[in-house]
Design a protein around this motif. Structure first.
Motif, PDB file in Angstrom:
ATOM      1  N   HIS A  31       0.836  -1.192   0.000  1.00 44.62           N
ATOM      2  CA  HIS A  31       0.000   0.000   0.000  1.00 44.62           C
ATOM      3  C   HIS A  31       0.871   1.243   0.000  1.00 44.62           C
ATOM      4  O   HIS A  31       2.036   1.204   0.349  1.00 44.62           O
ATOM      5  N   HIS A  32       0.267   2.345  -0.438  1.00 48.63           N
ATOM      6  CA  HIS A  32       1.004   3.590  -0.619  1.00 48.63           C
ATOM      7  C   HIS A  32       0.553   4.681   0.330  1.00 48.63           C
ATOM      8  O   HIS A  32       1.200   5.718   0.413  1.00 48.63           O
ATOM      9  N   GLU A  37      -4.677   3.922   4.858  1.00 48.81           N
ATOM     10  CA  GLU A  37      -5.994   4.340   4.393  1.00 48.81           C
ATOM     11  C   GLU A  37      -6.465   3.531   3.187  1.00 48.81           C
ATOM     12  O   GLU A  37      -7.665   3.286   3.044  1.00 48.81           O
ATOM     13  N   ASP A  38      -5.531   3.137   2.306  1.00 45.75           N
ATOM     14  CA  ASP A  38      -5.998   2.413   1.125  1.00 45.75           C
ATOM     15  C   ASP A  38      -6.561   1.038   1.479  1.00 45.75           C
ATOM     16  O   ASP A  38      -7.419   0.516   0.766  1.00 45.75           O
ATOM     17  N   LYS A  63       1.116   9.614  -6.103  1.00 50.18           N
ATOM     18  CA  LYS A  63       1.779   8.382  -5.676  1.00 50.18           C
ATOM     19  C   LYS A  63       2.286   8.469  -4.241  1.00 50.18           C
ATOM     20  O   LYS A  63       2.033   7.583  -3.427  1.00 50.18           O
ATOM     21  N   PHE A  64       3.005   9.527  -3.914  1.00 48.34           N
ATOM     22  CA  PHE A  64       3.617   9.654  -2.596  1.00 48.34           C
ATOM     23  C   PHE A  64       2.561   9.762  -1.505  1.00 48.34           C
ATOM     24  O   PHE A  64       1.688  10.625  -1.559  1.00 48.34           O
ATOM     25  N   ILE A  65       2.644   8.882  -0.510  1.00 49.59           N
ATOM     26  CA  ILE A  65       1.648   8.747   0.568  1.00 49.59           C
ATOM     27  C   ILE A  65       0.230   9.043   0.061  1.00 49.59           C
ATOM     28  O   ILE A  65      -0.496   9.877   0.617  1.00 49.59           O
ATOM     29  N   LEU A  71      -6.031   2.650  -6.055  1.00 46.83           N
ATOM     30  CA  LEU A  71      -7.198   2.634  -6.943  1.00 46.83           C
ATOM     31  C   LEU A  71      -6.750   2.792  -8.392  1.00 46.83           C
ATOM     32  O   LEU A  71      -7.282   2.133  -9.297  1.00 46.83           O
ATOM     33  N   THR A  72      -5.772   3.670  -8.616  1.00 48.70           N
ATOM     34  CA  THR A  72      -5.232   3.854  -9.963  1.00 48.70           C
ATOM     35  C   THR A  72      -4.695   2.537 -10.516  1.00 48.70           C
ATOM     36  O   THR A  72      -4.936   2.179 -11.672  1.00 48.70           O
TER      37      THR A  72
END
Length: 265
Positions: A31-32, A37-38, A63-65, A71-72
């Protein structure tokens, strides 16, 4: 992240090659987002069928945090808006807008970017005016909203927000409290499902029946039981366990009254 990684790395260094690795749990998850959260977003959309459209306000580079990069990678279409981008551009299913979003241009920006009116997920993280952005929703109705809140230093106990003010480096960090966000979005027909100590997740009332409200006291005691059975934390000290249990029971729910409201598993 760095603390967990360094702890594992140190354990690996201390363990001779011919000895088994003990008391070290290693797991990998992709996860990112900054605070998982993701994973929360994924859990919610396991119960709500998405059309795969999101809007991310304060997206940085996407992308960053990022709360939406996962989702992308799953093929979602998205609008990402931030002032830090080099320029506005499109990239396949994604539209990047270099723009300072305000209540006056929020929905106009979505119209210009062909965002569906009933899109799936709205993420707002602009460090100060977040409550005014979600409060300006009128013609658009996302199914799920994630918005940053101020939950530090006792702020979770009060209903507090500031007037809208164009952000500068001098006034970043003026987020509204959880109670203030809850009031604004409840009036718009949303309910607060989860708060992870910094981001609040709201869902359209039409989906409330898909989520079971938690018995918070029972849930906390179950989680404490799992923690107390971990001998790597307490060993066999009954006194330490009892001290921790009494503290946690007396402070956990009062500290974050909204940290878990519904079962999202």
């Amino acid at each position: 992240w760095s603390w967990a990684y360094n702890k594992v790395k140190q354990k690996l260094k201390e363990t001779p090659p011919d000895e088994p690795l003990r008391d070290c749990i290693v797991y990998f998850d992709y996860h990112h987002s900054q605070w998982n959260e993701d994973f929360i977003i994924s859990s919610i959309f396991n119960k709500i069928e998405p059309d795969k459209h999101f809007v991310d306000i304060g997206s940085k580079d996407g992308k960053f945090i990022s709360n939406t990069y996962a989702l992308t990678r799953q093929g979602w279409h998205g609008l990402l808006a931030d002032t830090d981008m080099k320029k506005s551009h499109s990239n396949g299913s994604l539209v990047f807008k270099k723009v300072a979003i305000s209540p006056s241009n929020f929905e106009e920006t979505m119209r210009d970017s062909s965002v569906p009116q009933n899109f799936d997920f709205l993420n707002v993280d602009i460090d100060g005016n977040d409550i005014h952005i979600v409060g300006s929703l009128k013609d658009y109705r996302p199914k799920v909203i994630c918005v940053e809140a101020n939950a530090a230093d006792g702020k979770y106990k009060i209903n507090y927000s500031t007037d809208y003010k164009p952000l500068t480096k001098m006034n970043i960090g003026r987020q509204a409290t959880i109670l203030a966000l809850d009031q604004v979005l409840e009036d718009k027909g949303y309910f607060l499902i989860y708060n992870n100590g910094g981001n609040c997740f709201f869902i359209d009332n039409k989906y409330r029946s898909k989520f079971q409200e938690l018995d918070i006291e029972k849930y906390i005691l179950e989680q404490l039981g799992i923690i107390l059975r971990d001998e790597s934390l307490f060993g066999k000290s009954t006194a330490s366990k009892n001290t921790f249990l009494e503290y946690a029971k007396g402070n956990w729910e009062s500290h974050y009254p909204y940290i878990l409201k519904y079962d999202i598993s």
